[in-house]
Scaffold this active site. Structure first.
Site, PDB file in Angstrom:
ATOM      1  N   CYS A 117      38.414  31.831  38.260  1.00 24.22           N
ATOM      2  CA  CYS A 117      39.210  30.686  37.804  1.00 24.22           C
ATOM      3  C   CYS A 117      38.892  29.426  38.606  1.00 24.22           C
ATOM      4  O   CYS A 117      39.252  28.328  38.205  1.00 24.22           O
ATOM      5  CB  CYS A 117      40.704  30.961  37.971  1.00 24.22           C
ATOM      6  N   HIS A 136      31.798  26.435  20.952  1.00 21.92           N
ATOM      7  CA  HIS A 136      31.285  25.087  21.246  1.00 21.92           C
ATOM      8  C   HIS A 136      30.859  24.399  19.958  1.00 21.92           C
ATOM      9  O   HIS A 136      31.130  23.218  19.747  1.00 21.92           O
ATOM     10  CB  HIS A 136      30.058  25.154  22.169  1.00 21.92           C
ATOM     11  N   LYS A 187      32.553  42.923  14.221  1.00 17.70           N
ATOM     12  CA  LYS A 187      33.127  42.347  13.015  1.00 17.70           C
ATOM     13  C   LYS A 187      32.074  41.750  12.093  1.00 17.70           C
ATOM     14  O   LYS A 187      32.357  41.375  10.973  1.00 17.70           O
ATOM     15  CB  LYS A 187      34.148  41.273  13.379  1.00 17.70           C
ATOM     16  N   CYS A 225      41.033  32.884  43.132  1.00 15.92           N
ATOM     17  CA  CYS A 225      40.157  33.619  42.214  1.00 15.92           C
ATOM     18  C   CYS A 225      38.895  32.795  42.007  1.00 15.92           C
ATOM     19  O   CYS A 225      38.963  31.646  41.567  1.00 15.92           O
ATOM     20  CB  CYS A 225      40.827  33.877  40.864  1.00 15.92           C
ATOM     21  N   CYS A 230      43.366  39.182  39.244  1.00 21.31           N
ATOM     22  CA  CYS A 230      43.449  38.100  38.263  1.00 21.31           C
ATOM     23  C   CYS A 230      43.277  38.742  36.894  1.00 21.31           C
ATOM     24  O   CYS A 230      42.251  39.359  36.634  1.00 21.31           O
ATOM     25  CB  CYS A 230      42.349  37.062  38.491  1.00 21.31           C
ATOM     26  N   LYS A 278      27.303  44.337   8.323  1.00 19.61           N
ATOM     27  CA  LYS A 278      26.059  45.074   8.428  1.00 19.61           C
ATOM     28  C   LYS A 278      25.376  45.193   7.066  1.00 19.61           C
ATOM     29  O   LYS A 278      24.276  45.682   6.950  1.00 19.61           O
ATOM     30  CB  LYS A 278      26.329  46.464   8.989  1.00 19.61           C
ATOM     31  N   HIS A 313      40.022  37.744  34.988  1.00 13.23           N
ATOM     32  CA  HIS A 313      38.691  38.091  35.492  1.00 13.23           C
ATOM     33  C   HIS A 313      38.584  39.520  36.013  1.00 13.23           C
ATOM     34  O   HIS A 313      37.501  39.983  36.342  1.00 13.23           O
ATOM     35  CB  HIS A 313      38.260  37.098  36.574  1.00 13.23           C
ATOM     36  N   HIS A 349      27.880  28.740  22.327  1.00 17.07           N
ATOM     37  CA  HIS A 349      28.213  29.756  21.330  1.00 17.07           C
ATOM     38  C   HIS A 349      29.036  29.125  20.218  1.00 17.07           C
ATOM     39  O   HIS A 349      29.236  27.908  20.198  1.00 17.07           O
ATOM     40  CB  HIS A 349      28.940  30.942  21.973  1.00 17.07           C
TER      41      HIS A 349
HETATM   42 ZN   LIG Z   1      40.500  34.460  37.535  1.00 15.92          ZN
END
Ligand SMILES: [Zn+2]
Length: 633
Positions: free
Chosen positions: A130, A22, A296, A127, A144, A299, A147, A19
């Protein structure tokens, strides 16, 4: 002796497709690598993919394929992103590569032998998001926070790295080396984290629970924790321990990351290196987030698009420019299509694109299509000094990772060059043969400035730089970019052929503007005598000419793009009296609410004001710089 430069991106975790985050990190690394090559540094640039761990195993299972098949597929997407973004990486690493697995096992064994890895029992809340045990502090309402799921209590025997042993050393190292972690806010964040006692790091996972990882060299029943595995890629890529590249590049290693992975890079990695007897890296460069939620996105241009799609829609160099110009390195930034198009139209189409197209057009016309010959004393010291000043400013901006500032400096130089055209009026000089020498000098100085600009922008917009160099006949330089070349005053080859190219950055007209244009037209019938109310119906505006070109098949019509606070197309019958290039950048007066008319097939949304003289038409202008779009009373 030439210097060395080593830059890495994080290796991207293959649990999701690439995305904008990156793309940004990789492009920044690419700009740095290209810049350092251009100043003569031996440069090595690595990116790649991180492929082990729970999340990958889980995602593969969901997709009904093996983890290896799954990682091959996603890793390929990241690899393909490199040529798509014009990334000049020297190496693409995968943590499933054999040489990496070997390096990880080598380092584990080394740290184990030195006594910094021990076997112990640990019970804690784990978790799966994680992929680690959470500390009590990190658990909020039994969940967590990152998550949103409840961590699971797991008690098992595992291997631990004595990270705590290196806490004092690390605090000291960060404090002594003020730009070890930069910008400063992230250094402070790391130091804040180190105020609490550092716990030892669990670096193994039992195979009973997870098999997709690198087997520990000293216990076959365990695989390596994914971060301990992944971070080591930075030395694998240099053939640690014995490779030539490791000796040459490790001492100057710079990592580039987004702020979410500060902790593994700022805390785990330096302590791991210390324990393995490897010097710490030189800099950790940390950037912020792009907020690009779909809500955001603009349009007004019709479809809602993903940021990465904008490079296909508007061109890669414009995309790279926007990312680098709009984000202050280290801070968060908003991505919107409107802001993107705004930058494209003003900085790229108006400032840079126009400068290149009008300079090349004039040089072809006035100098016989070739780089003219001039004497030394005719070279412009002012433009030359400005170019050198820009080189110095760009260099210092690169040194402290202020890439947006480097672009601001380059754009100042572009504007100085645009002013040089306006001040010297080559279109006036050409009318008198006595001015030939002066005209050639001005054109030479302009072409030389274009060359400096092409070199300066090349790390940011490599394809645009190449196009400019080809147009000014400096084709050899496209393969051999050298920043020091700007300092060579007489570096344009006299007689090189000039070529006109396509518009570098065509202006983007936003649809909503066209719609409003059509709505607010009203015809005014001027009479010999009118009262004020009637006069007030005429909407007179200060307009700035953005582009000008001849209307095909007409010998007097020019098509002008003007800014009157919004963009308009105006067709004007001044082609016999003005050349397109002398009009660009000029402020004129237009009737903005004239009903649109079609002239030689081109729709005109307004009329410019001009008057007759003995020598033809003259366009009305202002004594002082006026406000573009301002009302005229
Ligand atoms: Zn987590």
């Amino acid at each position: 002796m030439s210097k060395s430069f080593y830059i890495t991106t994080p290796i991207y975790y293959v649990n999701a497709s690439p995305h904008i985050g990156h793309a940004y990190t990789t492009i920044v690394a690419d700009v740095l690598a290209r810049y350092h090559r251009m100043i003569g540094d031996k440069t090595f640039f690595v990116t790649g993919t991180d492929e082990h761990g729970d999340k990958i195993a889980e995602a593969a299972q969901k997709a009904g394929i093996t983890p290896k098949e799954y990682t091959d597929k996603i890793s390929a997407q990241f690899r393909e992103l490199c040529p798509e973004l014009f990334i000049s990486n020297d190496y693409f690493i995968r943590t499933t590569d054999a040489n990496h697995i070997q390096t990880v096992r080598y380092i584990l064994q080394k740290v184990y032998d030195s006594g910094d890895i021990y076997f112990g029992s640990y019970g804690g809340y784990y978790c799966f998001g994680c992929e680690r045990f959470l500390t009590e502090k990190e658990i909020v309402d039994n969940k967590c926070p990152e998550h949103g799921r409840e961590p699971k209590y797991i008690e098992e025997k595992n291997y631990f790295f004595k990270m705590s042993k290196y806490q004092e050393w690390l605090i000291d190292h960060i404090k002594k080396n003020h730009d070890f972690i930069r910008p400063e806010r992230y250094k402070n964040e790391a130091l804040a984290f180190l105020r609490d006692p550092l716990e030892d790091l669990c670096i193994s996972r039992p195979k009973t629970r997870l098999e997709w990882g690198i087997t520990l060299p000293f216990d076959e029943n365990y695989v390596t924790y994914v971060w301990f595995d992944a971070l080591i890629n930075y030395v694998t890529a240099l053939d640690y321990p014995d490779g030539k590249n490791f000796k040459k590049f490790w001492p100057v290693a710079e990592h580039l990351i987004a702020k979410d992975i500060l902790k593994p890079h700022g805390i785990y990695w330096p302590t791991m290196l210390k324990a393995a007897g490897i010097e710490p890296y030189q800099h950790l460069n940390v950037h912020g987030y792009w907020n690009s939620g779909q809500s955001k996105m603009s349009k007004s241009l019709g479809n809602i698009v993903r940021p990465l799609d904008l490079k296909d829609k508007y061109g890669l160099d414009a995309f790279r420019y926007f990312l680098l110009r709009d984000m202050v390195f280290g801070l968060d930034s908003n991505f919107s299509e409107e802001a993107f198009v705004g930058r494209l139209n003003s900085d790229l189409a108006n400032d840079l694109g126009n400068l290149v197209s009008r300079t090349i057009a004039m040089a072809i016309k006035y100098c016989d299509g070739k780089v003219p010959e001039i004497s030394k004393k005719e070279k412009s010291p002012a433009l030359y000094e400005a170019a050198l000043k820009t080189v110095a400013e760009v260099d210092s901006s690169f040194k402290d990772m202020s890439l947006h500032k480097a672009l601001i400096s380059i754009w100042e130089f572009i504007n100085i060059t645009n002013k040089y055209i306006v001040e010297n009026e080559p279109w006036t000089l050409v009318k008198d043969p006595a001015n030939k020498g002066k005209l050639m000098a001005i054109m030479y100085n302009l072409l030389l400035a274009l060359r400096s600009i092409a070199i300066l922008i090349s790390p940011f917009m490599p394809q645009t730089a190449e196009k400019i160099l080809r147009q000014i006949g400096a084709t050899d330089e496209t393969k051999n970019l050298n920043l020091a070349g700007i300092k060579k005053h007489d570096s344009l080859k006299v007689g090189s052929p000039l070529t006109r190219g396509d518009s570098l950055f065509p202006r983007i007209v936003q649809e909503k503007e066209t719609q409003t244009k059509e709505k607010k037209s009203s015809m005014i019938d001027l009479k010999p005598e009118i009262d004020y109310e009637e006069f007030a119906k005429v909407d007179l505006r200060v307009a700035k000419i953005l582009t000008a070109e001849a209307v095909p098949k007409s010998n007097k019509l020019l098509k002008l793009k003007v800014d009157i606070g919004e963009e308009r197309t105006i067709v004007a019958g001044i082609g016999k009296d003005y050349s397109p290039e002398e009009l660009i950048g000029r402020q004129i007066l237009v009737v903005a609410n004239l009903k649109p008319v079609k002239l030689m097939g081109v729709e005109s949304y307004g009329m410019l004001l001009a008057t007759d003289t003995d020598k033809g038409l003259t366009v009305l202008k202002f004594d002082r710089e006026a406000k573009t779009g301002g009302k005229v009373r």
